[in-house]
Design a protein around this motif. Structure first.
Motif, PDB file in Angstrom:
ATOM      1  N   ALA A 158      -3.504 -33.232 -48.625  1.00 23.54           N
ATOM      2  CA  ALA A 158      -5.044 -32.279 -49.416  1.00 23.54           C
ATOM      3  C   ALA A 158      -5.677 -31.534 -48.891  1.00 23.54           C
ATOM      4  O   ALA A 158      -5.774 -30.139 -49.570  1.00 23.54           O
ATOM      5  N   VAL A 159      -5.263 -31.065 -47.307  1.00 19.73           N
ATOM      6  CA  VAL A 159      -5.894 -29.676 -46.898  1.00 19.73           C
ATOM      7  C   VAL A 159      -4.626 -28.632 -46.186  1.00 19.73           C
ATOM      8  O   VAL A 159      -5.183 -27.585 -45.842  1.00 19.73           O
ATOM      9  N   SER A 160      -3.197 -28.920 -46.863  1.00 13.85           N
ATOM     10  CA  SER A 160      -2.693 -28.221 -46.571  1.00 13.85           C
ATOM     11  C   SER A 160      -2.984 -28.051 -45.100  1.00 13.85           C
ATOM     12  O   SER A 160      -2.635 -26.622 -44.114  1.00 13.85           O
ATOM     13  N   GLY A 161      -2.968 -28.873 -44.048  1.00 15.87           N
ATOM     14  CA  GLY A 161      -2.644 -28.858 -42.558  1.00 15.87           C
ATOM     15  C   GLY A 161      -1.500 -28.459 -41.621  1.00 15.87           C
ATOM     16  O   GLY A 161      -0.581 -28.632 -42.468  1.00 15.87           O
ATOM     17  N   VAL A 165       9.139 -28.107 -43.058  1.00 16.73           N
ATOM     18  CA  VAL A 165       8.757 -26.497 -42.808  1.00 16.73           C
ATOM     19  C   VAL A 165       7.429 -26.678 -43.972  1.00 16.73           C
ATOM     20  O   VAL A 165       7.037 -27.952 -44.533  1.00 16.73           O
ATOM     21  N   LYS A 166       6.810 -25.933 -43.355  1.00 18.51           N
ATOM     22  CA  LYS A 166       5.288 -25.528 -43.723  1.00 18.51           C
ATOM     23  C   LYS A 166       5.461 -24.159 -45.301  1.00 18.51           C
ATOM     24  O   LYS A 166       6.181 -22.998 -45.036  1.00 18.51           O
ATOM     25  N   LEU A 167       4.340 -24.926 -45.643  1.00 17.59           N
ATOM     26  CA  LEU A 167       4.602 -24.083 -47.328  1.00 17.59           C
ATOM     27  C   LEU A 167       3.245 -23.330 -46.951  1.00 17.59           C
ATOM     28  O   LEU A 167       2.310 -24.264 -46.902  1.00 17.59           O
ATOM     29  N   SER A 168       2.961 -22.253 -48.378  1.00 18.66           N
ATOM     30  CA  SER A 168       1.498 -21.801 -48.322  1.00 18.66           C
ATOM     31  C   SER A 168       1.366 -22.695 -50.266  1.00 18.66           C
ATOM     32  O   SER A 168       1.479 -23.331 -50.270  1.00 18.66           O
ATOM     33  N   ALA A 169      -0.002 -22.728 -49.966  1.00 18.61           N
ATOM     34  CA  ALA A 169      -0.980 -23.394 -50.873  1.00 18.61           C
ATOM     35  C   ALA A 169      -1.315 -22.382 -51.948  1.00 18.61           C
ATOM     36  O   ALA A 169      -1.688 -22.967 -53.162  1.00 18.61           O
ATOM     37  N   THR A 170      -1.270 -21.370 -52.076  1.00 20.01           N
ATOM     38  CA  THR A 170      -0.922 -20.310 -53.122  1.00 20.01           C
ATOM     39  C   THR A 170      -0.090 -19.001 -53.081  1.00 20.01           C
ATOM     40  O   THR A 170       0.007 -18.427 -54.619  1.00 20.01           O
ATOM     41  N   GLU A 171       1.090 -19.224 -52.128  1.00 23.12           N
ATOM     42  CA  GLU A 171       2.261 -18.030 -52.733  1.00 23.12           C
ATOM     43  C   GLU A 171       3.180 -19.360 -52.147  1.00 23.12           C
ATOM     44  O   GLU A 171       3.453 -20.216 -51.271  1.00 23.12           O
ATOM     45  N   ARG A 174       5.020 -36.443 -52.657  1.00 26.09           N
ATOM     46  CA  ARG A 174       5.417 -36.372 -53.976  1.00 26.09           C
ATOM     47  C   ARG A 174       4.198 -36.894 -54.883  1.00 26.09           C
ATOM     48  O   ARG A 174       3.979 -36.772 -56.226  1.00 26.09           O
ATOM     49  N   GLU A 175       2.840 -37.803 -54.659  1.00 28.41           N
ATOM     50  CA  GLU A 175       1.958 -37.728 -55.132  1.00 28.41           C
ATOM     51  C   GLU A 175       0.807 -36.648 -54.490  1.00 28.41           C
ATOM     52  O   GLU A 175      -0.261 -36.456 -55.832  1.00 28.41           O
ATOM     53  N   VAL A 176       0.635 -35.582 -53.491  1.00 26.79           N
ATOM     54  CA  VAL A 176      -0.303 -35.365 -53.276  1.00 26.79           C
ATOM     55  C   VAL A 176      -0.157 -34.113 -52.502  1.00 26.79           C
ATOM     56  O   VAL A 176       0.460 -33.642 -51.852  1.00 26.79           O
ATOM     57  N   GLY A 177      -0.791 -33.234 -53.640  1.00 26.29           N
ATOM     58  CA  GLY A 177      -1.079 -31.917 -53.311  1.00 26.29           C
ATOM     59  C   GLY A 177      -1.463 -30.559 -52.660  1.00 26.29           C
ATOM     60  O   GLY A 177      -2.920 -31.750 -52.434  1.00 26.29           O
ATOM     61  N   PRO A 178      -1.458 -29.659 -52.401  1.00 18.73           N
ATOM     62  CA  PRO A 178      -2.668 -29.100 -51.925  1.00 18.73           C
ATOM     63  C   PRO A 178      -4.285 -29.603 -52.161  1.00 18.73           C
ATOM     64  O   PRO A 178      -3.928 -28.205 -53.817  1.00 18.73           O
ATOM     65  N   LEU A 179      -5.419 -29.716 -52.599  1.00 19.29           N
ATOM     66  CA  LEU A 179      -6.572 -30.142 -53.351  1.00 19.29           C
ATOM     67  C   LEU A 179      -7.300 -29.037 -52.854  1.00 19.29           C
ATOM     68  O   LEU A 179      -8.407 -27.934 -53.290  1.00 19.29           O
ATOM     69  N   GLU A 202      -5.329 -31.953 -60.466  1.00 24.74           N
ATOM     70  CA  GLU A 202      -5.783 -30.655 -60.313  1.00 24.74           C
ATOM     71  C   GLU A 202      -5.642 -29.549 -58.923  1.00 24.74           C
ATOM     72  O   GLU A 202      -6.880 -29.131 -58.318  1.00 24.74           O
ATOM     73  N   PRO A 203      -4.568 -30.211 -58.642  1.00 27.45           N
ATOM     74  CA  PRO A 203      -4.569 -29.415 -56.796  1.00 27.45           C
ATOM     75  C   PRO A 203      -3.779 -28.218 -56.791  1.00 27.45           C
ATOM     76  O   PRO A 203      -3.648 -27.631 -57.897  1.00 27.45           O
ATOM     77  N   ARG A 204      -3.920 -27.077 -55.975  1.00 26.66           N
ATOM     78  CA  ARG A 204      -3.772 -26.077 -56.035  1.00 26.66           C
ATOM     79  C   ARG A 204      -2.510 -25.234 -56.300  1.00 26.66           C
ATOM     80  O   ARG A 204      -2.109 -24.673 -56.695  1.00 26.66           O
ATOM     81  N   ALA A 205      -1.009 -26.771 -55.674  1.00 21.80           N
ATOM     82  CA  ALA A 205      -0.215 -26.425 -55.817  1.00 21.80           C
ATOM     83  C   ALA A 205       0.938 -27.582 -56.243  1.00 21.80           C
ATOM     84  O   ALA A 205       0.331 -28.444 -56.145  1.00 21.80           O
ATOM     85  N   ALA A 206       1.847 -27.568 -57.243  1.00 22.17           N
ATOM     86  CA  ALA A 206       2.670 -28.681 -57.888  1.00 22.17           C
ATOM     87  C   ALA A 206       3.366 -29.115 -56.533  1.00 22.17           C
ATOM     88  O   ALA A 206       3.953 -30.574 -56.157  1.00 22.17           O
TER      89      ALA A 206
END
Length: 571
Positions: A266-269, A389-395, A299-304, A367-371
């Motif tokens: 959730a925090v894109s940790g 792999v680490k992805l960005s929440a916005t890019e 599959r259930e929790v995107g970056p909040l 309503e996560p920042r990304a799907a």
């Protein structure tokens, strides 16, 4: 109540302990009270730890006021940016386990009744929680805060991770040494851990999600009013926890680990949370596959949230919006609310009384920042035991990549090849030998990633490595912590220059496109890996460390049945 720290009156153990403690100024009434270790990784080697001595004093006083005795004990203080300079970076991760052993030696050796752990830089929190799970005395983790972030002349924030990234641009002329020094001079404005959602802040939030910190304790600004209030409250609560015998193994359950994974997603940790959570589970005797939990919950929790560098918000914004408590409030539909916490309430009871989070910063679950989940677990013929792999929440980055392998056994050689213009677009830079056994410890691969960025090759050259990556910033297509590592028997050690490698993030795969019979031929003819260094602490670590998929702990496979031998009261 009967305390394990108290021995029969008149016995040699009672007499000698009483003599030592009376010499410290304790009264006869004090020596029979609960005895709490205040675990302090204070160090003047880095600002992460430079403020901890004052916190330790405050916690000891709060424990005294609550009717117990606090004893400050010291541990190693692992800090990536300083201690990664030697041993090919191996002293950093290995110090996590050294810290856990430091704690065991003092708390088990002294038969103390509980402990408060002052959590700071990346490895302190997991090391402290590993010790808590191992020795199973009532424990509270106290996050000791993040440092003030610097500001450049253009108004942009600058922190030490920005310095780390930009240093990769010096060799190619992307920044001058003078400008880099200006950024360096302003990056840190006081004590505490790195700003942004790096490993340290992730670990602090993770501890709260596990139920091992007081609600509302993370993230927090170092030396702020909130930090001091939480430290004092923790001092009072640990005495209650000892009297009530709230033990870590009653709190660190499979459901608690699932909650912690959800919070990290959730925090894109930090991706480092995967191995640290696995290590804590191993030490606590909990049979749980953390990588599988990340894959399932992803599959259930995107970056909040979208905290720097994954998005525009600051760590201060997250704290003001509700912090870890606010994140857990938004995650309630996927959490195990019946789990216990160190304060005596269930997580559900805690969240019933939690304030409403600011939904502009901490989004609702739907309503996560990304799907997509920002921590992706990839399996395949190159990583049969998993990779990250680490992805960005916005890019959004490339979903897939296929290219030709160029193999390096050393990060410095890889950087030299990048700076010499020897890597073409379409290459997969394979960097191996950086895993827990091969280094030993874990070598840092992020400097190679940043060198690619400095050379303008981000997104054009992929990286596959068994090394450790920055918990805060990763750029381009980077598959890290490949398991089994290259020093062990497995596909990564069999990759040759010219092999084709393909990664597919949506499919969760990373594959070595080499026929099975050819890989078998290579396996049979592969030279034995060079022996890891055998002297000193890293030699001890190399001879005892378990594979990364078990968290790279020093606990053997019989961990769930691990029994600690306590001193006899009659000795």
């Amino acid at each position: 109540m009967e305390l394990r720290s108290n021995f029969p009156v008149g016995s040699p153990r009672w007499a000698t302990r009483r003599t030592q403690w009376k010499a410290l100024g304790l009264s006869d009434q004090d020596v029979v009270k609960p005895k709490i270790a205040v675990v302090n990784s204070s160090s003047k080697l880095a600002p992460c730890f430079s403020h901890l001595d004052d916190i330790a004093d405050e916690v000891v006083e709060a424990i005294r006021e609550a009717g117990a005795v606090g004893f400050e004990i010291r541990t190693v203080a692992p800090t990536d940016f300083i201690m990664a300079a030697g041993g090919r970076g191996g002293y950093v991760l290995s110090s996590r386990d050294l810290l856990a052993n430091d704690i065991e030696a003092a708390v088990e050796g002294g038969q103390l009744d509980g402990m408060i752990c002052l959590a700071s830089c990346d490895k302190t929190t997991p090391g402290q929680l590993m010790a808590a799970g191992r020795i199973n005395v009532p424990t509270i983790v106290v996050p000791c805060g993040y440092q003030p972030c610097g500001v450049l002349d253009n108004g942009e924030p600058a922190d030490i991770e920005e310095v780390f990234i930009k240093a990769g641009h010096v060799a190619t002329g992307g920044i001058t040494v003078e400008d880099l020094c200006t950024m360096s001079d302003r990056a840190i404005g006081g004590p505490g851990v790195c700003t942004g959602m790096g490993t340290a802040n992730t670990m602090h939030i993770m501890a709260e999600a596990l139920g091992m910190s007081l609600p509302g304790s993370a993230p927090v600004a170092a030396n702020s009013t909130a930090m001091w209030e939480n430290a004092r409250a923790s001092g009072r609560t640990i005495v209650e926890a000892v009297l009530a015998q709230r033990r870590p193994r009653d709190i660190l359950t499979p459901a608690a680990f699932r909650n912690a994974v959800a919070a990290v997603l959730a925090v894109s940790g930090s991706i480092n949370s995967v191995k640290h959570l696995q290590a804590i589970a191993v030490e606590a005797g909990v049979d749980v596959d953390i990588s599988a939990l990340f894959a399932e919950l992803g599959r259930e929790v995107g970056p909040l949230t979208a905290i720097r560098p994954s998005g525009p918000d600051s760590i201060e914004d997250l704290e003001a919006a509700g912090g870890a408590l606010g994140v857990l409030t938004q995650l309630q539909p996927v959490l195990g609310l019946e789990v216990a916490t160190i304060g005596g309430r269930t997580l559900g009871e805690v969240l019933q009384q939690a304030p409403e989070p600011d939904a502009k910063v901490i989004r609702p679950l739907h309503e996560p920042r990304a799907a997509h989940a920002t921590i992706q677990i990839l399996y395949g013929s190159l990583a049969p035991a998993g990779s990250i792999v680490k992805l960005s929440a916005t890019e959004r980055r490339q979903d897939s990549f296929e290219g030709t392998a160029r193999v390096f056994e050393d990060a410095a050689e890889a950087i030299a090849a990048i700076n010499a213009g020897q890597l073409d677009a379409g290459t997969v830079l394979v960097l191996r030998g950086l895993g827990p056994s091969g280094t030993p410890g874990m070598g840092m691969a992020s400097n190679v990633v940043f060198a690619l960025n400095g050379a303008g090759l981000t997104g054009q050259v992929a990286v596959v490595t068994d090394g450790q990556l920055s918990g805060l910033v990763n750029q381009g297509i980077v598959v890290g912590e490949v398991k089994p590592e290259g020093a062990l028997e497995g596909p990564l050690g069999l990759v040759h220059d010219g092999d084709r490698i393909r990664s597919d993030i949506p499919a969760g795969t990373v594959d070595l496109l080499v026929p099975a019979d050819e890989l078998e031929r290579r396996r049979l003819t592969r030279p034995a890996p060079e022996a890891a260094r055998t002297e000193g602490w890293l030699g001890v670590y190399a001879r005892t460390v378990t594979p990364l998929e078990r968290g790279a702990t020093l606990v053997p496979d019989a961990a769930p049945a691990l029994q600690l031998h306590h001193y006899s009261k009659d000795s």
